[in-house]
Design a protein around this motif. Structure first.
Motif, mmCIF file in Angstrom:
data_model
loop_
_atom_site.group_PDB
_atom_site.id
_atom_site.type_symbol
_atom_site.label_atom_id
_atom_site.label_comp_id
_atom_site.label_asym_id
_atom_site.label_seq_id
_atom_site.Cartn_x
_atom_site.Cartn_y
_atom_site.Cartn_z
ATOM 1 N N TYR A 80 -2.170 -0.704 5.152
ATOM 2 C CA TYR A 80 -2.361 0.209 4.020
ATOM 3 C C TYR A 80 -1.060 0.475 3.292
ATOM 4 O O TYR A 80 -1.021 0.557 2.062
ATOM 5 N N ALA A 81 0.036 0.616 4.049
ATOM 6 C CA ALA A 81 1.324 0.986 3.437
ATOM 7 C C ALA A 81 1.750 -0.029 2.380
ATOM 8 O O ALA A 81 2.388 0.333 1.389
ATOM 9 N N GLU A 82 1.380 -1.301 2.585
ATOM 10 C CA GLU A 82 1.779 -2.326 1.622
ATOM 11 C C GLU A 82 1.125 -2.115 0.260
ATOM 12 O O GLU A 82 1.614 -2.601 -0.761
ATOM 13 N N HIS A 83 0.023 -1.366 0.225
ATOM 14 C CA HIS A 83 -0.691 -1.160 -1.033
ATOM 15 C C HIS A 83 -0.292 0.153 -1.718
ATOM 16 O O HIS A 83 -0.758 0.434 -2.824
ATOM 17 N N ILE A 84 0.555 0.966 -1.071
ATOM 18 C CA ILE A 84 0.906 2.267 -1.648
ATOM 19 C C ILE A 84 1.576 2.146 -3.015
ATOM 20 O O ILE A 84 1.202 2.864 -3.955
ATOM 21 N N PRO A 85 2.575 1.256 -3.217
ATOM 22 C CA PRO A 85 3.168 1.143 -4.555
ATOM 23 C C PRO A 85 2.137 0.796 -5.625
ATOM 24 O O PRO A 85 2.157 1.340 -6.723
ATOM 25 N N GLU A 86 1.216 -0.122 -5.293
ATOM 26 C CA GLU A 86 0.167 -0.505 -6.242
ATOM 27 C C GLU A 86 -0.746 0.678 -6.562
ATOM 28 O O GLU A 86 -1.076 0.920 -7.730
ATOM 29 N N ARG A 87 -1.123 1.457 -5.525
ATOM 30 C CA ARG A 87 -2.000 2.603 -5.736
ATOM 31 C C ARG A 87 -1.292 3.691 -6.547
ATOM 32 O O ARG A 87 -1.897 4.326 -7.409
ATOM 33 N N ASN A 88 -0.003 3.903 -6.260
ATOM 34 C CA ASN A 88 0.752 4.902 -7.025
ATOM 35 C C ASN A 88 0.830 4.532 -8.494
ATOM 36 O O ASN A 88 0.755 5.394 -9.369
ATOM 37 N N GLU A 89 0.981 3.240 -8.779
ATOM 38 C CA GLU A 89 1.026 2.793 -10.158
ATOM 39 C C GLU A 89 -0.334 3.016 -10.836
ATOM 40 O O GLU A 89 -0.397 3.430 -12.001
#
Length: 237
Positions: A80-89
């Motif tokens: 999940y952590a790998e997708h955090i930057p994408e989700r924040n954007e």
């Protein structure tokens, strides 16, 4: 957040696609389908039933941790952590208000851009939408909704918004900010001090607490589709 229960029984819900630009869930127990924004069963044995919203607070982690220092944090699943930057954007883009409504929306309301972020509240059959950009400037709002005095408070430092029925012991109250961050409020009637969570901390009403209302964060296209008679808060109305 809502209580996954209807007619006295708990429900397990799975995603079942999109109708009218809004997510739909299907419960495993009766195979009824539920619309996300209205929380209403739109087909199946429970058609016409409504799920109940949980009281919740949309806020920053810093403010939540200040209020609840012993809180537990849900541990993300592996990867999940790998997708955090994408989700924040995606969140930042969503809060910009730009972009069109998704395909399939059944009703459009051109008073605001489709992806304007609003916080909606419903009181006794009356609906009001507060654009986030307006809240950041107004901070403390007094209005009448559904025949009740309503208070809305926005703390700009954490983008935390709370709402209440502004009545204590049968007395309607009006409020103003006592500091720039709207964490300290003063009622006009007794000059008592309150915090932004509806609790009187000093003055003749010390110990009193306002009744909370649930604010629903939504894109304008979703709120207006399911609340077609909604008003939009305007500071000079």
């Amino acid at each position: 957040m809502f209580r996954a229960a209807a007619k006295g029984r708990s429900l397990q819900l799975d995603n079942a696609g999109v109708i009218g630009g809004n997510e739909v869930f299907k419960d495993r127990e009766t195979r009824s389908r539920w619309q996300q924004s209205s929380l209403k069963a739109i087909s199946g044995p429970l058609e016409g039933e409504h799920l109940e919203l949980y009281p919740f607070l949309l806020t920053s982690w810093g403010e939540w941790h200040r209020l609840h220092p012993d809180t537990l944090v849900l541990k993300p699943l592996p990867g999940y952590a790998e997708h955090i930057p994408e989700r924040n954007e995606m969140i930042r883009q969503g809060l910009s208000g730009e972009g069109s409504a998704p395909p399939g929306v059944l009703r459009t309301d051109d008073r605001l851009k489709p992806k304007t972020m609003v916080l909606g509240v419903a009181v006794r059959g009356s609906d009001e939408a507060f654009p986030l950009t307006v809240l950041r400037h107004a901070r403390v709002i007094n209005l009448e909704l559904g025949g009740d005095p309503v208070l809305v408070v926005h703390q700009p430092a954490s983008d935390t918004t709370t709402a209440f029925i502004a009545r204590v012991k049968g007395m309607s109250l009006g409020f103003g900010a006592a500091n720039a961050e709207a964490t300290d409020l003063l009622d006009e009637q007794t000059k008592s001090h309150w915090n932004s969570y509806g609790e009187c901390i000093s003055g003749s009403l010390k110990g009193s607490k306002l009744t909370s209302l649930i604010l629903e964060p939504e894109y304008w296209f979703a709120w207006s589709e399911f609340h077609p008679e909604t008003r939009i808060y305007e500071p000079n109305r």
